[in-house]
Write a protein that holds these residues in place. Structure first.
Motif, short mmCIF file in Angstrom:
data_model
loop_
_atom_site.label_atom_id
_atom_site.label_comp_id
_atom_site.label_asym_id
_atom_site.label_seq_id
_atom_site.Cartn_x
_atom_site.Cartn_y
_atom_site.Cartn_z
N SER A 205 0.84 -0.67 0.10
CA SER A 205 -0.04 -0.30 0.42
C SER A 205 0.87 1.38 -0.08
O SER A 205 1.49 1.24 1.03
CB SER A 205 -1.49 -0.21 1.04
N ILE A 206 0.48 2.69 -0.60
CA ILE A 206 1.28 2.88 -0.45
C ILE A 206 0.30 4.28 -0.28
O ILE A 206 1.18 4.97 0.27
CB ILE A 206 1.72 3.92 -2.74
N THR A 207 -0.57 4.35 0.03
CA THR A 207 -1.49 5.09 1.18
C THR A 207 -1.37 5.28 2.23
O THR A 207 -1.84 5.77 3.06
CB THR A 207 -3.41 5.21 0.07
N ASN A 208 -1.22 3.57 3.04
CA ASN A 208 -1.39 3.75 4.39
C ASN A 208 -3.09 3.32 4.70
O ASN A 208 -2.82 3.92 6.15
CB ASN A 208 -0.51 4.24 5.10
N GLN A 209 -3.25 3.37 4.07
CA GLN A 209 -5.33 3.94 3.97
C GLN A 209 -5.47 2.09 3.97
O GLN A 209 -5.58 1.59 3.41
CB GLN A 209 -6.24 4.40 2.83
N ARG A 225 0.34 -3.74 5.00
CA ARG A 225 1.01 -3.90 5.54
C ARG A 225 2.52 -3.95 5.59
O ARG A 225 2.31 -4.26 3.96
CB ARG A 225 0.15 -5.57 5.41
N GLU A 226 3.19 -3.58 6.04
CA GLU A 226 4.50 -3.98 5.16
C GLU A 226 5.27 -5.49 5.46
O GLU A 226 4.78 -6.31 6.49
CB GLU A 226 4.91 -2.82 6.45
N PHE A 227 6.42 -5.46 4.75
CA PHE A 227 6.79 -6.74 4.55
C PHE A 227 7.97 -6.72 5.01
O PHE A 227 8.75 -5.72 4.24
CB PHE A 227 6.25 -7.56 3.55
C1 LIG Z 1 3.25 5.20 5.35
O1 LIG Z 1 3.12 3.90 6.40
C2 LIG Z 1 4.98 4.48 6.97
C3 LIG Z 1 5.70 3.55 8.02
O2 LIG Z 1 4.04 3.78 9.35
C4 LIG Z 1 5.43 5.25 7.07
O3 LIG Z 1 6.28 5.18 6.56
C5 LIG Z 1 4.87 6.14 5.59
O4 LIG Z 1 5.30 7.29 5.26
C6 LIG Z 1 3.34 6.50 5.67
N1 LIG Z 1 3.63 6.48 3.60
C7 LIG Z 1 2.32 7.48 3.87
C8 LIG Z 1 1.72 8.12 2.83
O5 LIG Z 1 1.71 8.44 4.97
#
Ligand SMILES: *[C@@H]1O[C@H](CO)[C@@H](O)[C@H](O)[C@H]1NC(C)=O
Ligand SMILES: *[C@@H]1O[C@H](CO)[C@@H](O)[C@H](O)[C@H]1NC(C)=O
Ligand SMILES: *[C@@H]1O[C@H](CO)[C@@H](O)[C@H](O)[C@H]1NC(C)=O
Ligand SMILES: *[C@@H]1O[C@H](CO)[C@@H](O)[C@H](O)[C@H]1NC(C)=O
Ligand SMILES: *[C@@H]1O[C@H](CO)[C@@H](O)[C@H](O)[C@H]1NC(C)=O
Ligand SMILES: *[C@@H]1O[C@H](CO)[C@@H](O)[C@H](O)[C@H]1NC(C)=O
Ligand SMILES: *[C@@H]1O[C@H](CO)[C@@H](O)[C@H](O)[C@H]1NC(C)=O
Ligand SMILES: *[C@@H]1O[C@H](CO)[C@@H](O)[C@H](O)[C@H]1NC(C)=O
Ligand SMILES: *[C@@H]1O[C@H](CO)[C@@H](O)[C@H](O)[C@H]1NC(C)=O
Ligand SMILES: *[C@@H]1O[C@H](CO)[C@@H](O)[C@H](O)[C@H]1NC(C)=O
Ligand SMILES: *[C@@H]1O[C@H](CO)[C@@H](O)[C@H](O)[C@H]1NC(C)=O
Length: 858
Positions: A205-209, A225-227
């Motif tokens: 995911s690039i939005t973290n949404q 989910r980060e891996f």
């Molecule tokens: C998403 O989360 C990661 C780790 O929590 C962070 O490094 C990253 O900047 C976040 N990305 C966005 C687009 O918020």
């Protein structure tokens, strides 16, 4: 061989259908979205999802709405968490969802919880979540902002889905939101009916949404989910899925993926289940998001524990591919590896991943015909109990008022139902006929009316049927009577004024004449009456079948039994224990065959009047039924022995009670309650009966008390033909000194108001615990005199029994004293009627209860 076996379980939903784009129905049909705790009948469209959330009031009967603490109502929090429904009452509280697609369809159900310190107690609770009769999960919240979301895929066997919160003693259960989504039948195919979500990840995911509706047609929530040691791949182009891919992974989830940074590495997932026998269903989703050159190939195998599950997977560009296996995995460690094949030029990828856990929902629900029957009854009668969830299961939470049989893996069945004193009105519910295993049915002390239905006799296991204290009319079905007679059914039908034992003519006639109690007004009618009695007496003497004769006179109450003298000997153990003596004879204690305690009132055969009294009392008791009048169990008459068998009143009579040490423990409330009971019995005789019946001998000895200190009038109507006490010259009327209406001496006539006078005196005794007449040296002082003097001094504390030590509401006591004095007015026109007495006593009682409540709070 092994290998292909494994492969067999996998279906590849891919290719061939590339033209059939998934048309994802984005309307909300098949959805039920409930925001628990918002005001009744309100709804709103969620800003982010546009889902329409509705209030929960139509899905749940209990609980109260609460807002979470304002400090947690922040804009990033979904609105569903702003308020909760909490269940401070009852062990188990349930939501009932009725999805339109009904049973057999596949649903995803999500229950969400956030405490938010809604009760300002700063104590996040812990409780259990049930799906129907089975434990779904335990909810444990670590702090006010911790969120718990439980999701399950379930195929219900009934048209409704029950979600229950169970209080386990670790805090009050609550819920924030409840959501149900219809899934396609072919999605999430498993050997289990219910699988609970364990993990659901969106990789890369690039939005973290979190992604959900409308991106996801099923409104699944995909968590980013980060891996480790992977890099993200993504595309801005939409990802399609095949028309036959019912998993419908959302494009937003599938357009990102991860791949190992070191191109020669594999992708490996593993987890260690707490329970190695737990069964997991794993779903992986793939789509190529990079444009590959002609010389590039991304190809990999999926293996578990070194065994290849799927081989030569080549994700298709912008087209999703879902993997699943119908059978679950289990083990101490569950590990998957995605390994590039020898010829692959690119490392493996994965876009999304889901794991569900099988739920062992082996607890059977109650047989659905039984459930339907009691649910329908609950609705019909508006039963006010905490009747929620499954009636019988789990056993620990079965409904109050019923018992069930639990046999092995069979669905539980209802075998007894007790709805006595539940305020039921209307007819007997036809649904009862479907409770085919029922053995005991208690509907006593309600206001049920109409006929006693035939079908009750077809309930072949029914052994106990209690219909007492209702308003049933018409005949009792013959078969029920037969069963009752031959002992296969314990039938109780007393206290139903217009119910008859058979459909015979006498049954119909009796209804009309029910309360025609001839008042013996003159010597002529008295003579006539006595002659009639004498004739009955003679015919009784001649004929052996006495019960039949009484029957012919329409005087046999169906519930009353005719006992033989030898039975009476057995019941009383040869007249072993004397309960008391009256003007008529002795009262003995006894036991019926079934262990019921009774009082046997013997009429002394030497008394010429005995038989008349007997007749009078039998006739009256047979016609008059009220819960505050003593109940006649049976009678006997054989040669010179005759008697009546009454229900046993464990606490004797009021006179004993008031003179006993126990009197000191009688609270004000209890005293008022006893007075109320007696007043209601009298009200019934005066106002409920047409023409009215005058008791003529109201006194504490004639107010009997049950085990629970409920009061019932005894010996009503009896003194009319049988003088008691022997201190009076009068032959017709009777009464007891101290209680006798002073107007009687003037008019020679006792009417209802005479009873009111006597009642007033009794009420004073109840209030003061003093004797009705105190004999001083050469003066008899009546209680009325004493009390009136004290009232004049405004000395209420000293009127009321000093044992109460002021433990009563003053106003309540004042009004009771005033009422008593008014009842005992010398002139009858100044006395209230019993209806007014009951109303006033009720108010006294309410005041006292209000005081007690206050006391509890302070
Ligand atoms: C998403 O989360 C990661 C780790 O929590 C962070 O490094 C990253 O900047 C976040 N990305 C966005 C687009 O918020
Ligand atoms: C919850 O808060 C709303 C306003 O945000 C208010 O209208 C409502 O009365 C509150 N409900 C309760 C149960 O306190
Ligand atoms: C899903 O299965 C149920 C029960 O077998 C059936 O009633 C329903 O029609 C099916 N739905 C679809 C869309 O096939
Ligand atoms: C609340 O509990 C959750 C775990 O359930 C934890 O992740 C979070 O950090 C806690 N928050 C606070 C404020 O303690
Ligand atoms: C990639 O992994 C292989 C095998 O573990 C290792 O030999 C190689 O050095 C790694 N390459 C990089 C660039 O780290
Ligand atoms: C992939 O599967 C094929 C067929 O089962 C097998 O021949 C090959 O060795 C496997 N490759 C890897 C890296 O597991
Ligand atoms: C259920 O069984 C219990 C224990 O045997 C009993 O006390 C109770 O009265 C029964 N309830 C009904 C409704 O029969
Ligand atoms: C039904 O319940 C009442 C109390 O609520 C009890 O007195 C009565 O005995 C019960 N009946 C049966 C058949 O268990
Ligand atoms: C009958 O029911 C009423 C409430 O409906 C209750 O107050 C009363 O105590 C019950 N009487 C008996 C004898 O169970
Ligand atoms: C009894 O159950 C059957 C089957 O569920 C149902 O069709 C019938 O309507 C029920 N009868 C009554 C009287 O509720
Ligand atoms: C009692 O009578 C009923 C109805 O006539 C009958 O079905 C039942 O078998 C009888 N039982 C006994 C024990 O005689």
């Amino acid at each position: 061989m092994k290998m292909s076996n494994c492969i067999f379980f996998y279906a590849i939903l891919l290719a061939g259908f590339a033209l059939a784009f998934s048309v994802q129905a984005q309307d909300q049909s098949g959805f039920i979205s409930i925001d628990c705790g918002i005001p009744a009948a309100s709804s709103y469209n969620d800003e982010t999802t546009d889902l329409k959330y509705i209030s929960d009031t139509t899905f749940v009967e209990t609980g109260i709405n609460k807002n979470i603490s304002s400090e947690f109502q922040i804009s990033t929090l979904p609105k569903q968490f702003y308020n909760v429904r909490t269940f401070p009452q009852g062990m188990r509280n349930c939501y009932t969802l009725n999805p339109t697609e009904g049973k057999g369809s596949k649903y995803s159900i999500r229950a969400s919880f956030m405490y938010g310190n809604y009760d300002a107690a700063n104590k996040p609770p812990q409780f259990d979540l049930y799906l129907g009769v089975n434990l779904w999960d335990s909810i444990k919240l670590d702090n006010a902002t911790a969120m718990e979301m439980k999701e399950i895929i379930h195929i219900p066997t009934e048209n409704h889905v029950l979600i229950c919160l169970v209080n386990t003693g670790l805090g009050t259960p609550f819920i924030s939101a409840l959501e149900l989504r219809l899934l396609r039948n072919s999605s999430y195919e498993t050997v289990s009916r219910s699988i609970a979500l364990y993990k659901r990840y969106d990789y890369g995911s690039i939005t973290n949404q979190t992604i959900r509706y409308k991106d996801d047609a099923y409104d699944r929530m995909w968590t980013p989910r980060e891996f480790p040691k992977t890099k993200k791949l993504s595309t801005s182009l939409p990802i399609r899925s095949g028309a036959d891919d019912s998993y419908l992974p959302p494009s937003a989830v599938m357009s990102t993926a991860i791949t190992p940074i070191n191109g020669s590495h594999a992708l490996q997932f593993y987890w260690e289940p707490k329970d190695p026998t737990a069964k997991y269903y794993v779903y992986m989703y793939f789509a190529e998001v990079e444009v590959l050159q002609d010389n590039q190939l991304r190809e990999f195998n999926i293996s578990k524990d070194g065994q290849i599950l799927m081989e030569f997977i080549v994700p298709e560009y912008l087209f999703s591919f879902s993997t699943y296996r119908v059978k679950p995995y289990s083990g101490a460690i569950i590990e998957f590896s995605l390994d590039r094949t020898e010829r692959s030029t690119l490392p493996p990828i994965i876009n999304a991943f889901e794991v569900y856990m099988e739920k062992d929902f082996s607890q059977s629900e109650t047989l659905h015909t039984d459930v339907d029957a009691v649910m329908n009854m609950k609705k019909m009668y508006g039963v006010k109990r905490n009747w929620q969830g499954d009636p019988c299961a789990p056993k620990a939470y079965s409904w109050d008022g019923l018992n069930c049989s639990y046999k092995g893996n069979d669905p539980p069945r209802i075998i007894s139902l007790n709805l006595s004193s539940s305020g039921l009105t209307g007819e007997i519910a036809p649904y009862l006929s479907n409770l085919t295993l029922i053995q005991s049915l208690d509907l006593s002390n309600n206001s049920l009316s109409g006929n006693v239905p035939e079908f009750l006799s077809r309930l072949q296991f029914l052994r106990v049927l209690n219909l007492k204290g209702n308003k049933f009319t018409g005949p009792i079905p013959v078969e029920l009577m037969e069963k009752s007679k031959n002992g296969s059914l314990q039938l109780s039908v007393g206290d139903n004024e217009e119910l008859c034992s058979s459909s015979s003519d006498s049954c119909k006639k009796e209804k009309k004449n029910m309360f025609v109690i001839p008042l013996v007004a003159s010597a002529v009618s008295l003579l006539f009456f006595l002659t009639a009695l004498a004739m009955i007496w003679w015919s009784l003497k001649r004929r052996k079948d006495r019960a039949a004769i009484l029957n012919a006179h329409g005087s046999l109450e169906f519930e009353n039994r005719h006992f033989t003298y030898s039975e009476v000997l057995k019941i009383t153990d040869n007249f072993n224990k004397v309960l008391g003596k009256g003007g008529f004879g002795t009262v003995y204690h006894g036991y019926l065959d079934d262990g019921t305690q009774v009082a046997v009132k013997m009429l002394s055969s030497s008394s010429g009047q005995g038989f008349k009294e007997f007749e009078a009392e039998v006739k009256l008791l047979m016609r008059v039924h009220h819960r505050n009048l003593t109940n006649l169990v049976g009678y006997f008459i054989e040669d010179n022995n005759m008697g009546l068998i009454y229900e046993y009143m464990a606490n004797g009579n009021l006179k004993q009670l008031l003179s006993d040490e126990k009197a000191s423990t009688l609270s004000w409330e209890r005293r008022l309650q006893i007075a109320m009971d007696a007043a209601q019995g009298l009200e019934y005789l005066h106002i409920g009966c047409k023409p009215p019946i005058v008791h003529r001998d109201i006194k504490p000895e004639n107010i009997l008390l049950t085990e629970n200190l409920e009061a019932k009038l005894a010996d009503f109507g009896l003194s009319k033909v049988f003088p008691i006490g022997g201190t009076h010259v009068s032959t017709v009327v009777a009464g007891t000194p101290g209680y006798l209406d002073p107007e009687y001496f003037v008019t020679d006539w006792l009417n209802e108001k005479s009873d009111v006078y006597s009642f007033g005196v009794v009420l004073l005794e109840i209030i003061t615990s003093q004797a009705v007449i105190v004999r001083n040296e050469n003066e008899n002082i009546h209680i009325i005199q004493t009390v009136t003097n004290m009232i004049a001094k405004g000395d209420i504390e000293n009127i009321v029994d000093s044992c109460l030590r002021g433990g009563f509401e003053i106003e309540s006591a004042w009004r009771a004293v005033e009422l008593a004095v008014k009842c005992a007015s010398r002139t009858s026109s100044e006395r209230p009627n019993m209806n007014e007495v009951v109303t006033e006593l009720k108010e006294c009682l309410m005041m006292e209860l209000a005081r007690k409540k206050k006391e509890l709070w302070h």
